[in-house]
Write a protein that holds these residues in place. Structure first.
Motif, short mmCIF file in Angstrom:
data_model
loop_
_atom_site.label_atom_id
_atom_site.label_comp_id
_atom_site.label_asym_id
_atom_site.label_seq_id
_atom_site.Cartn_x
_atom_site.Cartn_y
_atom_site.Cartn_z
N THR A 128 -11.07 27.78 45.74
CA THR A 128 -11.92 26.66 45.31
C THR A 128 -12.87 27.07 44.19
O THR A 128 -13.17 26.27 43.30
N ALA A 129 -13.32 28.32 44.19
CA ALA A 129 -14.19 28.80 43.11
C ALA A 129 -13.41 28.84 41.80
O ALA A 129 -13.91 28.41 40.75
N PRO A 186 -19.22 24.57 47.94
CA PRO A 186 -19.08 23.79 49.18
C PRO A 186 -19.69 24.45 50.42
O PRO A 186 -19.69 23.85 51.48
N TYR A 187 -20.22 25.65 50.26
CA TYR A 187 -20.77 26.38 51.41
C TYR A 187 -22.29 26.40 51.34
O TYR A 187 -22.87 26.55 50.27
N ASP A 188 -22.93 26.26 52.48
CA ASP A 188 -24.39 26.18 52.56
C ASP A 188 -24.99 27.59 52.64
O ASP A 188 -24.85 28.26 53.66
N ASN A 224 -21.29 30.76 56.70
CA ASN A 224 -21.50 29.97 55.48
C ASN A 224 -22.20 30.78 54.41
O ASN A 224 -21.90 30.64 53.22
N ARG A 225 -23.15 31.61 54.78
CA ARG A 225 -23.84 32.46 53.80
C ARG A 225 -22.86 33.43 53.15
O ARG A 225 -22.87 33.62 51.93
N ALA A 226 -22.01 34.04 53.95
CA ALA A 226 -21.03 34.99 53.42
C ALA A 226 -20.03 34.28 52.50
O ALA A 226 -19.68 34.79 51.43
N ARG A 239 -16.54 22.53 36.60
CA ARG A 239 -17.50 22.04 37.59
C ARG A 239 -18.69 22.99 37.62
O ARG A 239 -18.54 24.20 37.42
N PRO A 240 -19.90 22.48 37.87
CA PRO A 240 -21.08 23.36 37.90
C PRO A 240 -21.10 24.24 39.15
O PRO A 240 -20.53 23.88 40.19
N ILE A 241 -21.78 25.35 39.04
CA ILE A 241 -21.88 26.30 40.15
C ILE A 241 -22.60 25.67 41.35
O ILE A 241 -22.39 26.08 42.49
#
Length: 56
Positions: free
Chosen positions: A14-15, A29-31, A38-40, A23-25
C-alpha cells in the motif's frame, strides 16, 4: 512486536501504491497512536513510502 508476513506485505504494497499514485504521506492507513501492531505498521509504511519517493 512481531508482524506477520501478510501484515508486512500489505503495508509495503500500500505504501508503494500510494507513492506511484501521488498520494500524500498523511494517508497512511495505520494509526501511529494506536496499539503496538498499528504503530509498527505505521512505521513500516512511512519508511517504505519515503524509500520509494523519487529524489528531490
Amino acid at each position: 512486536m512481531s508482524l506477520s508476513d501478510l501484515d508486512r506485505r500489505a503495508a509495503i504494497t500500500t505504501a508503494r501504491w500510494a507513492v506511484t499514485r501521488d498520494r500524500p504521506i498523511t494517508e497512511c492507513p495505520y494509526d501511529p497512536a494506536g496499539d503496538a501492531r498499528n504503530r509498527a505498521l505505521a512505521l513500516l509504511w512511512v519508511r517504505t513510502y519515503r524509500s520509494y519517493l523519487p529524489p528531490a
